[in-house]
Design a protein around this motif. Sequence first.
Motif, mmCIF file in Angstrom:
data_model
loop_
_atom_site.group_PDB
_atom_site.id
_atom_site.type_symbol
_atom_site.label_atom_id
_atom_site.label_comp_id
_atom_site.label_asym_id
_atom_site.label_seq_id
_atom_site.Cartn_x
_atom_site.Cartn_y
_atom_site.Cartn_z
ATOM 1 N N SER A 175 0.853 -1.180 0.000
ATOM 2 C CA SER A 175 0.000 0.000 0.000
ATOM 3 C C SER A 175 0.896 1.240 0.000
ATOM 4 C CB SER A 175 -0.936 -0.002 1.194
ATOM 5 O OG SER A 175 -0.234 0.143 2.384
ATOM 6 N N LEU A 193 -0.550 9.514 0.041
ATOM 7 C CA LEU A 193 -2.001 9.513 -0.145
ATOM 8 C C LEU A 193 -2.602 10.868 0.219
ATOM 9 C CD1 LEU A 193 -2.899 5.995 1.237
ATOM 10 C CD2 LEU A 193 -3.131 6.771 -1.111
ATOM 11 N N CYS A 253 -10.489 6.060 0.877
ATOM 12 C CA CYS A 253 -10.620 4.630 1.153
ATOM 13 C C CYS A 253 -9.247 3.959 1.178
ATOM 14 C CB CYS A 253 -11.521 3.965 0.121
ATOM 15 S SG CYS A 253 -13.240 4.451 0.271
ATOM 16 N N ARG A 254 -8.360 4.354 0.266
ATOM 17 C CA ARG A 254 -6.998 3.795 0.261
ATOM 18 C C ARG A 254 -6.252 4.178 1.522
ATOM 19 N NH1 ARG A 254 -4.370 1.728 -4.719
ATOM 20 N NH2 ARG A 254 -2.697 1.565 -3.217
ATOM 21 N N ARG A 259 -7.483 2.000 4.316
ATOM 22 C CA ARG A 259 -6.897 0.667 4.225
ATOM 23 C C ARG A 259 -5.431 0.678 4.640
ATOM 24 N NH1 ARG A 259 -8.274 0.040 -1.247
ATOM 25 N NH2 ARG A 259 -10.479 0.345 -1.184
#
Length: 64
Positions: A25, A31, A52-53, A56
């Motif tokens: 990830s 992000l 959402c990433r 996670r």
Amino acid sequence: MSAHRVRRPTEEAALAAASRRPRRSPSVPALYADMTTARLLNDREGLLLLACRAARATRLEVGE
């Protein structure tokens, strides 16, 4: 007319390769930088996907 499955060897190979190793990830700061860019561009869908990433990546459930 019978429904035969169309063989797609490249698709099967891609799925097999993707399932062999876990995906890394992206880093949370990267992000957040992308979320800032999406916000500046008024990209609501991109912002949602990046949120959402990020959830996670931090192992949180979306909505917590």
